[in-house]
Design an enzyme around this catalytic site. Structure first.
Site, PDB file in Angstrom:
ATOM      1  N   LYS A 188      -0.100  11.268  -1.618  1.00 25.96           N
ATOM      2  CA  LYS A 188       0.408  10.254  -0.681  1.00 25.96           C
ATOM      3  C   LYS A 188       1.737   9.691  -1.186  1.00 25.96           C
ATOM      4  O   LYS A 188       2.716   9.608  -0.443  1.00 25.96           O
ATOM      5  CB  LYS A 188      -0.599   9.101  -0.537  1.00 25.96           C
ATOM      6  CG  LYS A 188      -0.019   7.900   0.215  1.00 25.96           C
ATOM      7  CD  LYS A 188      -0.988   6.745   0.287  1.00 25.96           C
ATOM      8  CE  LYS A 188      -0.882   5.776  -0.859  1.00 25.96           C
ATOM      9  NZ  LYS A 188       0.278   4.862  -0.821  1.00 25.96           N
ATOM     10  N   ASN A 189       1.757   9.327  -2.463  1.00 25.81           N
ATOM     11  CA  ASN A 189       2.956   8.651  -2.981  1.00 25.81           C
ATOM     12  C   ASN A 189       4.151   9.581  -3.145  1.00 25.81           C
ATOM     13  O   ASN A 189       5.282   9.110  -3.278  1.00 25.81           O
ATOM     14  CB  ASN A 189       2.642   7.969  -4.322  1.00 25.81           C
ATOM     15  CG  ASN A 189       1.828   6.704  -4.119  1.00 25.81           C
ATOM     16  OD1 ASN A 189       1.567   6.311  -2.991  1.00 25.81           O
ATOM     17  ND2 ASN A 189       1.417   6.078  -5.216  1.00 25.81           N
ATOM     18  N   CYS A 208       2.125  -8.263  -0.665  1.00 28.56           N
ATOM     19  CA  CYS A 208       0.901  -7.590  -0.263  1.00 28.56           C
ATOM     20  C   CYS A 208      -0.193  -8.072  -1.185  1.00 28.56           C
ATOM     21  O   CYS A 208       0.066  -8.842  -2.108  1.00 28.56           O
ATOM     22  CB  CYS A 208       1.045  -6.081  -0.302  1.00 28.56           C
ATOM     23  SG  CYS A 208       1.047  -5.404  -1.932  1.00 28.56           S
ATOM     24  N   ARG A 268       5.576  -8.176  -4.954  1.00 22.71           N
ATOM     25  CA  ARG A 268       6.283  -6.907  -4.789  1.00 22.71           C
ATOM     26  C   ARG A 268       7.646  -7.017  -4.094  1.00 22.71           C
ATOM     27  O   ARG A 268       7.847  -6.495  -2.998  1.00 22.71           O
ATOM     28  CB  ARG A 268       5.389  -5.904  -4.062  1.00 22.71           C
ATOM     29  CG  ARG A 268       4.154  -5.593  -4.850  1.00 22.71           C
ATOM     30  CD  ARG A 268       3.245  -4.626  -4.154  1.00 22.71           C
ATOM     31  NE  ARG A 268       3.649  -3.230  -4.312  1.00 22.71           N
ATOM     32  CZ  ARG A 268       2.922  -2.211  -3.864  1.00 22.71           C
ATOM     33  NH1 ARG A 268       1.802  -2.429  -3.230  1.00 22.71           N
ATOM     34  NH2 ARG A 268       3.322  -0.978  -4.040  1.00 22.71           N
ATOM     35  N   ASP A 312      -2.633   2.748 -10.543  1.00 22.24           N
ATOM     36  CA  ASP A 312      -3.400   3.195  -9.380  1.00 22.24           C
ATOM     37  C   ASP A 312      -4.764   3.778  -9.752  1.00 22.24           C
ATOM     38  O   ASP A 312      -5.559   4.095  -8.873  1.00 22.24           O
ATOM     39  CB  ASP A 312      -2.595   4.232  -8.575  1.00 22.24           C
ATOM     40  CG  ASP A 312      -1.471   3.577  -7.769  1.00 22.24           C
ATOM     41  OD1 ASP A 312      -1.415   2.342  -7.720  1.00 22.24           O
ATOM     42  OD2 ASP A 312      -0.652   4.325  -7.191  1.00 22.24           O
TER      43      ASP A 312
END
Ligand code: UD1
Length: 420
Positions: free
Chosen positions: A22-23, A116, A121, A307
């Site tokens: 995804k990243n 978030c 961030r 993560d």
């Protein structure tokens, strides 16, 4: 909002095929805005986040479509350089279109992503670098407006990031590929996803030196051309499923992945007692007995990735002994702790440190997913609890885990989606 009903206790065992990262896919999709012809990107995971970025790029007038796991984009005609709040607010990584638009067209208007759940961030480093490249940046009504200097091209410069930022590095290298002159960036992120982006940019005709190191030099070119490229495997998805084996005396074989990007995590798995074997495109974790406690501190690559922190914490919850987990990257990334506690975990948090005293087993409970990776720690914990648990707000997991129910079912988890 959909929920998961999970009935434990399961031994997590079997084979699972890992999707594209995804990243990595998100910056690669943003980079499809750079060439003025067609780019073909393979191994794109089917996720809410990748759908959002495709929608965002389509809204700019790009001819973009997804067929299976392949995205084809023809960015010859771009009608506007605008990223609206409605889409950006659902996914912070939308800010990555800023560098591509500013680099190619010399202007962009992108909604500020805002904070978030895992922290404030900010994107100050992205903006500071663009200013150093001559852009005029204004922030009005929640939107960043960026304008390149006269002539419409950014100007190469020397810039050092104040902190290591993955998104900041990606945004700035994209912009620098089409700048006038040479950009020398210090203190760059070296995450595999940054390397993947740089490799695709080189295939598009960019001139980049120092890929995978903290210092990158980008010599601007007049234009980039389309290319065919394939997204790397998702190291976090890989680690998440392997963690399931450690929690359940299980045996998980992850395929279509690579151990190359996962060493810091695999080393911890071994320290916890797992037997890890690897091949060119697979990793297997076999666990016999209870995991051993370990200490973890999250760090930028090649350190332990933030993560994977929540998933490792779930393993530590069942470990023999006391584990200490220090979160160094994000200010508020322990929101899964109260939810794991509801499942019977013994965790105390003091600032950035969590002390986890292992318990014999999880107990079932209704819980709430708090962010993307935290969701997976709760799913795995629920799978290891004897009885029925319900996990609410699983839209978080849909943002980042491709085909998650079927993959978990293949690993022996009794899981059902309850549609809202
Ligand atoms: C990316 C990943 C995310 C991962 C994170 C760290 C994507 C889509 N997301 O997020 O999954 O957890 O890297 O590996 O790839 N910061 C600033 N100013 C800035 C930029 C960042 O203060 O201008 C701070 C952030 O608030 C955070 C830290 O730096 O505390 C790291 O952020 P960054 O590396 O930029 O993360 P993302 O790119 O947002």
């Amino acid at each position: 909002m959909d929920k998961f009903k999970i009935i434990g206790k399961s031994r997590i065992a079997g084979e699972v095929s890992i999707s594209g990262s995804k990243n990595a896919a998100l910056p690669l999709l943003a980079a499809m805005l750079l060439p003025s012809d067609e780019t073909v990107l393979h191994n794109v995971p089917t996720l809410k986040d990748t759908d959002t970025l495709i929608k965002l790029i389509k809204g700019m007038g790009v001819d973009i479509k997804k067929e299976g796991n392949t995205v084809i984009a023809d960015a010859r005609h771009v009608a506007n350089y605008y990223a609206p709040y409605e889409l950006v607010r659902t996914m912070r990584a939308s800010i990555l279109v800023l560098g591509a638009l500013l680099g190619r067209f010399g202007e962009a208007e992108v909604s500020l992503p805002g904070g978030c759940s895992i922290g404030s961030r900010p994107v100050d480093q992205h903006l500071k670098a663009f200013e150093a490249m001559g852009a005029t940046i204004t922030v009005e009504n929640g939107y960043v407006k960026a304008q390149a200097p006269a002539g419409g091209r950014l100007i190469g410069c020397d810039f050092s990031f104040d902190m290591v930022t993955v998104g900041g590095t990606e945004n700035v290298i994209m912009a620098a590929t089409l700048a006038r002159g040479t950009t020398r960036l210090e203190n760059c992120a070296t995450e595999p996803e940054v390397v993947d982006l740089a490799n695709m940019l080189v295939k598009m005709g960019a001139k980049i030196d120092g890929i995978g190191t903290p210092t990158m030099t980008i010599e601007g070119v007049e234009q980039l051309h389309g290319c065919e490229y394939s997204v790397i495997a998702d190291r976090i998805e890989t680690g998440s499923y392997l963690a399931g084996a450690l929690m359940s005396e299980g045996d998980v074989l992850t395929k279509n992945t690579s151990a190359e990007f996962l060493h810091p995590v695999l080393k911890k798995f071994e320290a916890m007692g797992a037997t890890i074997t690897t091949g060119d495109d697979w990793i297997r974790a076999v666990m016999k007995g209870r995991p051993k406690a370990v200490d973890i501190r999250t760090q930028v690559h090649p350190g332990f990735p933030t993560d994977m922190q929540a998933q490792l914490m779930a393993v530590c919850c069942l470990a023999d002994g006391t584990s200490t987990i220090i979160e160094n990257i994000f200010e508020n990334r322990f929101m899964h702790v109260p939810e794991l506690q509801r499942l019977g975990a013994n965790i105390k948090v003091d600032g950035h440190t969590a002390v986890v005293v292992g318990v014999d087993s999880f107990t079932p409970a209704p819980v709430m997913a708090t962010d993307l990776r935290a969701s997976m720690s709760l799913v795995m914990a629920a799978a290891c609890a004897e009885g029925e648990s319900v996990i609410d707000r699983i839209y978080h997991i849909d943002r980042g885990y491709d085909d998650v129910e079927n993959k978990l079912k293949a690993l022996g988890v009794n899981i059902e989606r309850i549609k809202d």
